[in-house]
Design a protein around this motif. Sequence first.
Motif, PDB file in Angstrom:
ATOM      1  N   VAL A 173       0.843  -1.195   0.000  1.00  0.00           N
ATOM      2  CA  VAL A 173       0.000   0.000   0.000  1.00  0.00           C
ATOM      3  C   VAL A 173       0.883   1.252   0.000  1.00  0.00           C
ATOM      4  N   TRP A 174       1.926   1.202   0.805  1.00  0.00           N
ATOM      5  CA  TRP A 174       2.862   2.333   0.836  1.00  0.00           C
ATOM      6  C   TRP A 174       3.501   2.555  -0.530  1.00  0.00           C
ATOM      7  N   GLN A 175       3.919   1.465  -1.161  1.00  0.00           N
ATOM      8  CA  GLN A 175       4.560   1.589  -2.468  1.00  0.00           C
ATOM      9  C   GLN A 175       3.609   2.214  -3.480  1.00  0.00           C
ATOM     10  N   LYS A 176       2.364   1.804  -3.391  1.00  0.00           N
ATOM     11  CA  LYS A 176       1.351   2.334  -4.310  1.00  0.00           C
ATOM     12  C   LYS A 176       1.141   3.835  -4.063  1.00  0.00           C
ATOM     13  N   VAL A 177       1.026   4.213  -2.795  1.00  0.00           N
ATOM     14  CA  VAL A 177       0.842   5.621  -2.451  1.00  0.00           C
ATOM     15  C   VAL A 177       2.054   6.430  -2.913  1.00  0.00           C
ATOM     16  N   GLU A 178       3.227   5.889  -2.676  1.00  0.00           N
ATOM     17  CA  GLU A 178       4.442   6.605  -3.070  1.00  0.00           C
ATOM     18  C   GLU A 178       4.533   6.780  -4.580  1.00  0.00           C
ATOM     19  N   SER A 179       4.231   5.720  -5.326  1.00  0.00           N
ATOM     20  CA  SER A 179       4.376   5.834  -6.772  1.00  0.00           C
ATOM     21  C   SER A 179       3.299   6.746  -7.372  1.00  0.00           C
ATOM     22  N   GLU A 180       2.070   6.660  -6.846  1.00  0.00           N
ATOM     23  CA  GLU A 180       1.009   7.536  -7.339  1.00  0.00           C
ATOM     24  C   GLU A 180       1.296   9.005  -7.010  1.00  0.00           C
ATOM     25  N   THR A 181       1.835   9.225  -5.810  1.00  0.00           N
ATOM     26  CA  THR A 181       2.164  10.588  -5.392  1.00  0.00           C
ATOM     27  C   THR A 181       3.246  11.176  -6.288  1.00  0.00           C
ATOM     28  N   LYS A 182       4.281  10.386  -6.510  1.00  0.00           N
ATOM     29  CA  LYS A 182       5.394  10.821  -7.354  1.00  0.00           C
ATOM     30  C   LYS A 182       4.890  11.167  -8.767  1.00  0.00           C
ATOM     31  N   ARG A 183       4.046  10.289  -9.287  1.00  0.00           N
ATOM     32  CA  ARG A 183       3.519  10.510 -10.631  1.00  0.00           C
ATOM     33  C   ARG A 183       2.714  11.815 -10.676  1.00  0.00           C
TER      34      ARG A 183
ATOM     35  N   TYR B  11       3.058  18.189 -12.268  1.00  0.00           N
ATOM     36  CA  TYR B  11       3.083  19.629 -12.015  1.00  0.00           C
ATOM     37  C   TYR B  11       4.498  20.193 -12.077  1.00  0.00           C
ATOM     38  N   GLY B  12       5.435  19.379 -12.525  1.00  0.00           N
ATOM     39  CA  GLY B  12       6.800  19.874 -12.707  1.00  0.00           C
ATOM     40  C   GLY B  12       7.705  19.800 -11.502  1.00  0.00           C
ATOM     41  N   TYR B  13       7.287  19.050 -10.484  1.00  0.00           N
ATOM     42  CA  TYR B  13       8.128  18.956  -9.281  1.00  0.00           C
ATOM     43  C   TYR B  13       9.235  17.928  -9.464  1.00  0.00           C
ATOM     44  N   LYS B  14      10.393  18.237  -8.855  1.00  0.00           N
ATOM     45  CA  LYS B  14      11.524  17.300  -8.893  1.00  0.00           C
ATOM     46  C   LYS B  14      11.838  16.863  -7.467  1.00  0.00           C
ATOM     47  N   GLU B  15      12.300  15.637  -7.365  1.00  0.00           N
ATOM     48  CA  GLU B  15      12.624  15.147  -6.028  1.00  0.00           C
ATOM     49  C   GLU B  15      13.946  15.734  -5.540  1.00  0.00           C
ATOM     50  N   LEU B  16      13.951  16.171  -4.299  1.00  0.00           N
ATOM     51  CA  LEU B  16      15.176  16.652  -3.659  1.00  0.00           C
ATOM     52  C   LEU B  16      15.342  15.886  -2.357  1.00  0.00           C
ATOM     53  N   ARG B  17      16.416  15.090  -2.293  1.00  0.00           N
ATOM     54  CA  ARG B  17      16.631  14.249  -1.116  1.00  0.00           C
ATOM     55  C   ARG B  17      17.700  14.840  -0.209  1.00  0.00           C
ATOM     56  N   ALA B  18      17.282  15.235   0.977  1.00  0.00           N
ATOM     57  CA  ALA B  18      18.210  15.787   1.961  1.00  0.00           C
ATOM     58  C   ALA B  18      18.470  14.727   3.036  1.00  0.00           C
ATOM     59  N   PRO B  19      19.564  14.902   3.789  1.00  0.00           N
ATOM     60  CA  PRO B  19      19.871  13.927   4.847  1.00  0.00           C
ATOM     61  C   PRO B  19      18.800  13.902   5.940  1.00  0.00           C
ATOM     62  N   ILE B  20      18.736  12.799   6.630  1.00  0.00           N
ATOM     63  CA  ILE B  20      17.801  12.655   7.753  1.00  0.00           C
ATOM     64  C   ILE B  20      18.285  13.461   8.948  1.00  0.00           C
ATOM     65  N   ILE B  21      19.593  13.594   9.097  1.00  0.00           N
ATOM     66  CA  ILE B  21      20.142  14.395  10.198  1.00  0.00           C
ATOM     67  C   ILE B  21      20.621  15.741   9.676  1.00  0.00           C
ATOM     68  N   GLU B  22      20.461  16.748  10.497  1.00  0.00           N
ATOM     69  CA  GLU B  22      20.870  18.111  10.147  1.00  0.00           C
ATOM     70  C   GLU B  22      21.483  18.751  11.392  1.00  0.00           C
ATOM     71  N   PRO B  23      22.207  19.861  11.201  1.00  0.00           N
ATOM     72  CA  PRO B  23      22.665  20.597  12.374  1.00  0.00           C
ATOM     73  C   PRO B  23      21.451  21.092  13.168  1.00  0.00           C
TER      74      PRO B  23
ATOM     75  N   LEU C 293      20.117  28.798 -10.611  1.00  0.00           N
ATOM     76  CA  LEU C 293      20.095  27.829 -11.707  1.00  0.00           C
ATOM     77  C   LEU C 293      19.139  28.216 -12.826  1.00  0.00           C
ATOM     78  N   GLY C 294      18.150  29.018 -12.509  1.00  0.00           N
ATOM     79  CA  GLY C 294      17.167  29.395 -13.521  1.00  0.00           C
ATOM     80  C   GLY C 294      16.038  28.395 -13.647  1.00  0.00           C
ATOM     81  N   ALA C 295      16.200  27.201 -13.073  1.00  0.00           N
ATOM     82  CA  ALA C 295      15.127  26.195 -13.133  1.00  0.00           C
ATOM     83  C   ALA C 295      14.089  26.522 -12.070  1.00  0.00           C
ATOM     84  N   PRO C 296      12.826  26.141 -12.304  1.00  0.00           N
ATOM     85  CA  PRO C 296      11.817  26.367 -11.264  1.00  0.00           C
ATOM     86  C   PRO C 296      12.221  25.636  -9.990  1.00  0.00           C
TER      87      PRO C 296
END
Length: 420
Positions: free
Chosen positions: A27-37, A42-54, A106-109
């Motif tokens: 179910v999670w995989q389905k939600v994730e793939s549908e969400t991504k699609r 709408y032109g969104y790109k994935e940006l993956r940041a670390p789980i830990i931050e300062p 960068l000029g990209a949205p």
Amino acid sequence: MSGEGQAGKTLTAVKGTHDILPGEVEVWQKVESETKRWLELYGYKELRAPIIEPTELFQKGTGETTDIVTKEMYTFVDKGGRSITLRPEYTPSVARAIVEHRLDLLGAPMRYYYIGPMFRYDKPQKGRYRQFHQVDVEVFGEKDPALDAEIVEMADGLIRGLGVAEIETLINTVGCRVCRPAFSSALRERAAAVQDRLCGDCRRKMENNPLRIFDCKVEGCREQARSFPKITGFLCAECREHFAAFRGHLDRYGVAYRHDENLVRGLDYYTKTAFEIIDRSGGQQNAVLGGGRYDDMMRDFGGPDLCGIGFALGVERLIARLSIKPEPRRFLYVVHQGEAAKAKAIELARFFRRGGVETLIEFGGRSFRNQFGRAGKLGAAWVLIVGEDETAKGIFQLKDMAAGTQVAGPPDELLKGVRS
RNA sequence: GUGGGUGUAGCUCAAUGGUUAGAGCAUCGGACUGUGGAUCCGAAGGUUGGGGGUUCAAGUCCCCUCACCCACCCCA
């Protein structure tokens, strides 16, 4: 379970965290793939940041006075003496990444999304966990209210598209630095006048964040709040026009929404637009998605003067309201008997896998009856029979478990049959 | 952090203070060594969350503790 340090203690997942096991993970995989699609439409790109931050990132980004920062963060000192925090929310990480990599040049949205775990040291209850998952969406550098409407339309469409029908989309405006102070002090003044009729929490809120009196659940407070001044009477021209244009665009989209003047967001950095999608079918943790605009956050944070808007969707809360059943996977089960046949079966399993067919072979060495029973119980779509005779001839039997029919042939022919 | 509820087998649940804590489902084995999820028979599975107390006797009563659930605060 026994307490810390006691003998016989069994190890369990940390309080407020959960395993997502096979059966539910689909179910999670389905939600994730549908969400991504959906978001990518709408032109969104994935940006993956670390789980830990300062730790400082959240102190500055989320706000020193918020509950999240004052009492809910998982913070520790690493071996280099740095204060590290498991992210309680995602927006500050995106802001940091933009500044760090100068993504604004960068000029990209600057349209980003991410799906992943967040951490808050809350007391767990229904729909609230210490490790929970959010779909996070951020746009930076676009101040047009048409975007506010587009995001709300996208969020609304996402949740409806996943099959949650009983939802309501709430919108409001919380003003900005120009107009909110006057509203806050008017509110504080009015609340002070009736403070003996407010609950203890609200008397406290009166001081640091009077807007939150509006979402108190105590009936006496709600009653008082009805006669409190409304933000709409205090908006500056810019905020008023922004909100009007936002609503105009929403109307054009045909999105059903309700203007809820009591809607306030819990984080300090919100300005102008605020929105929330709630589940109307009951339950306490009914906010499935929440977000808004934060035009000052990036600058306060020490970055370029970039406005921002976004939302977070609670994946656990969403999934709790879904009843989707993912398609079961169709796979081939290989039964075999005897040493020579076993070797051949292993070879054939690889052949079918290379041919793109999910194939399961087990090595228990049991009877055909047993193996068929097991294939049936596991839900195999086909069974490939590899016995002494078949191995000697190079011609194997393939059974379609649903139809009960069986065909014989060389492996490449059977593969074609399975794939058609 | 504050309050309420619940803890018995992998799961769902029984057991008036009184034998060796049971059942259904699930698991494993057999009937059944070349073809199914059925059926029948059998086995395995438990420090009754943990610790202390009362009692001749505690799964049952009392206290503490832990975990889960629910609500508040807050949030997704």
